[in-house]
Design a protein around this motif. Sequence first.
Motif, mmCIF file in Angstrom:
data_model
loop_
_atom_site.group_PDB
_atom_site.id
_atom_site.type_symbol
_atom_site.label_atom_id
_atom_site.label_comp_id
_atom_site.label_asym_id
_atom_site.label_seq_id
_atom_site.Cartn_x
_atom_site.Cartn_y
_atom_site.Cartn_z
ATOM 1 N N LYS A 49 0.840 -1.202 0.000
ATOM 2 C CA LYS A 49 0.000 0.000 0.000
ATOM 3 C C LYS A 49 0.874 1.251 0.000
ATOM 4 O O LYS A 49 0.461 2.291 -0.509
ATOM 5 C CB LYS A 49 -0.957 -0.011 1.189
ATOM 6 C CG LYS A 49 -2.165 -0.896 0.907
ATOM 7 C CD LYS A 49 -3.178 -0.853 2.015
ATOM 8 C CE LYS A 49 -4.392 -1.681 1.629
ATOM 9 N NZ LYS A 49 -5.159 -2.120 2.783
ATOM 10 N N ARG A 75 -3.978 7.603 -7.154
ATOM 11 C CA ARG A 75 -4.041 8.112 -8.531
ATOM 12 C C ARG A 75 -2.628 8.484 -9.031
ATOM 13 O O ARG A 75 -2.296 8.253 -10.185
ATOM 14 C CB ARG A 75 -4.969 9.329 -8.553
ATOM 15 C CG ARG A 75 -5.439 9.757 -9.917
ATOM 16 C CD ARG A 75 -6.489 8.840 -10.484
ATOM 17 N NE ARG A 75 -6.167 8.519 -11.869
ATOM 18 C CZ ARG A 75 -6.752 7.591 -12.584
ATOM 19 N NH1 ARG A 75 -7.696 6.835 -12.061
ATOM 20 N NH2 ARG A 75 -6.405 7.366 -13.828
ATOM 21 N N ILE A 78 -0.823 5.350 -9.975
ATOM 22 C CA ILE A 78 -1.371 4.797 -11.219
ATOM 23 C C ILE A 78 -0.838 5.592 -12.411
ATOM 24 O O ILE A 78 -0.399 5.029 -13.408
ATOM 25 C CB ILE A 78 -2.920 4.811 -11.195
ATOM 26 C CG1 ILE A 78 -3.434 3.853 -10.123
ATOM 27 C CG2 ILE A 78 -3.491 4.443 -12.559
ATOM 28 C CD1 ILE A 78 -4.923 3.960 -9.854
ATOM 29 N N MET A 103 -13.347 0.959 -16.816
ATOM 30 C CA MET A 103 -13.814 1.767 -15.692
ATOM 31 C C MET A 103 -12.731 2.767 -15.275
ATOM 32 O O MET A 103 -11.603 2.384 -14.991
ATOM 33 C CB MET A 103 -14.179 0.848 -14.531
ATOM 34 C CG MET A 103 -14.774 1.546 -13.336
ATOM 35 S SD MET A 103 -15.513 0.354 -12.205
ATOM 36 C CE MET A 103 -14.078 -0.581 -11.700
ATOM 37 N N GLY A 104 -13.097 4.032 -15.258
ATOM 38 C CA GLY A 104 -12.135 5.063 -14.889
ATOM 39 C C GLY A 104 -11.263 5.538 -16.043
ATOM 40 O O GLY A 104 -10.591 6.545 -15.947
ATOM 41 N N ASN A 105 -11.285 4.786 -17.154
ATOM 42 C CA ASN A 105 -10.498 5.163 -18.347
ATOM 43 C C ASN A 105 -11.356 5.031 -19.603
ATOM 44 O O ASN A 105 -10.905 4.511 -20.615
ATOM 45 C CB ASN A 105 -9.291 4.234 -18.501
ATOM 46 C CG ASN A 105 -8.239 4.511 -17.458
ATOM 47 O OD1 ASN A 105 -7.694 5.597 -17.397
ATOM 48 N ND2 ASN A 105 -7.984 3.526 -16.626
ATOM 49 N N ASN B 243 -21.108 5.196 -16.850
ATOM 50 C CA ASN B 243 -20.283 4.088 -16.356
ATOM 51 C C ASN B 243 -19.877 4.344 -14.907
ATOM 52 O O ASN B 243 -19.817 3.420 -14.096
ATOM 53 C CB ASN B 243 -19.037 3.951 -17.243
ATOM 54 C CG ASN B 243 -18.525 2.534 -17.276
ATOM 55 O OD1 ASN B 243 -19.318 1.587 -17.287
ATOM 56 N ND2 ASN B 243 -17.216 2.364 -17.268
ATOM 57 N N VAL B 258 -9.776 2.596 -9.096
ATOM 58 C CA VAL B 258 -9.409 2.863 -10.488
ATOM 59 C C VAL B 258 -9.645 4.328 -10.862
ATOM 60 O O VAL B 258 -9.595 4.682 -12.030
ATOM 61 C CB VAL B 258 -10.144 1.939 -11.484
ATOM 62 C CG1 VAL B 258 -9.698 0.513 -11.306
ATOM 63 C CG2 VAL B 258 -11.642 2.063 -11.352
ATOM 64 N N VAL B 260 -12.373 6.475 -10.175
ATOM 65 C CA VAL B 260 -13.701 7.047 -10.406
ATOM 66 C C VAL B 260 -14.029 7.998 -9.254
ATOM 67 O O VAL B 260 -13.900 7.621 -8.092
ATOM 68 C CB VAL B 260 -14.768 5.925 -10.491
ATOM 69 C CG1 VAL B 260 -16.164 6.513 -10.582
ATOM 70 C CG2 VAL B 260 -14.497 5.012 -11.662
#
Lengths: 259, 374
Positions: A49, A75, A78, A103-105, B243, B258, B260
């Motif tokens: 983590k 974030r 990532i 998801m998220g992208n 989404n 991720v 969001v």
Amino acid sequence: MADPIIRMVDIEKHFGSVIALAGVTLEVFSGECHCLLGDNGAGKSTFIKTMSGVHKPTAGEIFFEGKIMNFVNPRDAINAGIATVYQDLAMIPLMSVSRNFFMGNEPLKRIAGISFFDHQFANRVTMEEMRKMGINLRGPDQAVGTLSGGERQTVAISRAVYFGAKVLILDEPTSALGVRQTANVLATIDKVRKQGIAVVFITHNVRHAMAVGDRFTVLNRGKTLGTAERGKITPEELQDLMAGGQEMVELEGSLGGTV
Amino acid sequence: MSTTAQAQTPADERVKEISAFRKALIRPELGGICGTIIVFAFFLLFAHDSGMFNSQGVINWSVVSAQFTIIAVGACLLMIAGEFDLSVGSMIGFAGMMIAIFSATMDWPVWLAIITTFALCISLGALNGFIVIRTGLPSFIVTLAFLFILRGFTIYFPQLIERKTIIGGIKDISANDWLAPVFGGKILTGFFQWLGEIGAIATFERGNLAGKPVVDGIPMLIVWAIALVIFGHVLLTKTRFGNWIFASGGDAQAARYVGVPVNRVKILMFMFTAFCATVFATCQVMEFGSAGADRGLLKEFEAIIAVVIGGALLTGGYGSVIGAALGALIFGVVQQGLFFAGVESSLFRVFLGVLLLMAVILNTYIRRMITGER
């Protein structure tokens, strides 16, 4: 050997009066599978983590591609190229594979000045990537809930790879899986490693680690007991290191060497 | 899970081919579609000569269905995002009362009253969402508190200012307003006039409306309902934000990992629900020309029922706006249809309860097939 892609130096993490990590040093190279072993409570989760930006280390430095890094939140990690796949939080079961994958992208296409989710592109890419990983989908709109646990891990891994992860952290991906699914996930790890991505594989199962690992680091009570290379350590030695020595020897005697 | 895995032979053999027909059949809206067919079949059989399906009758139940639809769209998106709003009904009463107080009592122009009310109610929706996100309390409890708080103010303010619980006279002052017709007006009036002239729809035979068609246009309420359904459906299924709505309700933590923006999505959905309630209230006030302290009672539950009949999952992450709209249609048709069929109106609740149960059982079954839930 080239420079490590990620280097964690003397990482310490204290939670109040509890010292979870007491100076852990670890180097991970591109294209290797680095296994992080340890018993429950050894500090594995805290350590990864820290690597993935969830926790800020109390002391110690993180070098990513030779540069010092200060991750404020996940974030940041990532964006830098460190992707983490958590055991049970990888996917949303009610959503389709392609919606999960992006998801998220989400890919966008503009129609009349408004951005829409580009489902065609998402579906095509999802099907391609799944085929590469050996998962046969009925269709990209199939819900993740219909996939097995191993397949879900594989989808999460290929998602991270597709979005350009340079370091892939897998948090006990095999601990809840059956034999065949475990084999599938281990095969996926092997494929990912061959693409030149650094894999950090957390597990407490020595056999799973021996199957794919290039190097092994054992954590015990917040400290590393050193890093060993493949072929220079036996599973029995690893097992002993994880358990911290003596007790395991006694236990193993009474169980007939089956642990 | 591990036991099934060990029995697993190569994955291909386990993927059964599904026929195109079956694939078309298993969708979240199936319960709503079946319910709609059953309801229409029922009333065509038992009430076909009661005037339910002539132009006046159609407008009658369409308006009622449109009312349900407007609040159901907001409730649906919020529920898919994983939250509830029990303050919808009180918000309707509150919004209506605010418009009346601003315009009739304080003599503001009607357009300013409407815009101010929208701003006020949407901020209250945001407050709802903010409290839910900040405290981590279930939205059920937080919005239950607002159900009472807003209803209390809705009764208190008019009594304090005007010493009554209904404020009227809005029809006259909104007559020449530019914004009022957007909520209280009708469209296609010329078309309906023409339909009346060629005899396609009935016209009044006596009185001061003689010669006018019995239906003189499509109320804006219906236009709003259709527009909101289209907006909601496109937003949910065709955009990135859609989404995120699914992801926030499906598993907020996985979505956060991720990247969001779950909190933003949820607060925006609370604001959208408040917006829908305010649209409902404004249409109602413009139509009746008055605002009452008891307006919107129990509407939150009617909205939730419509959404659940439409196939949404109470725990979030799954559902359909089209389904919710069908749920609202069933609601409206049954409520008005029983009246046309001459059935004792208290049986409406029995019928609705039975329908709710049937739709939910069917939806649960379909959802398990689609999502592999066990």
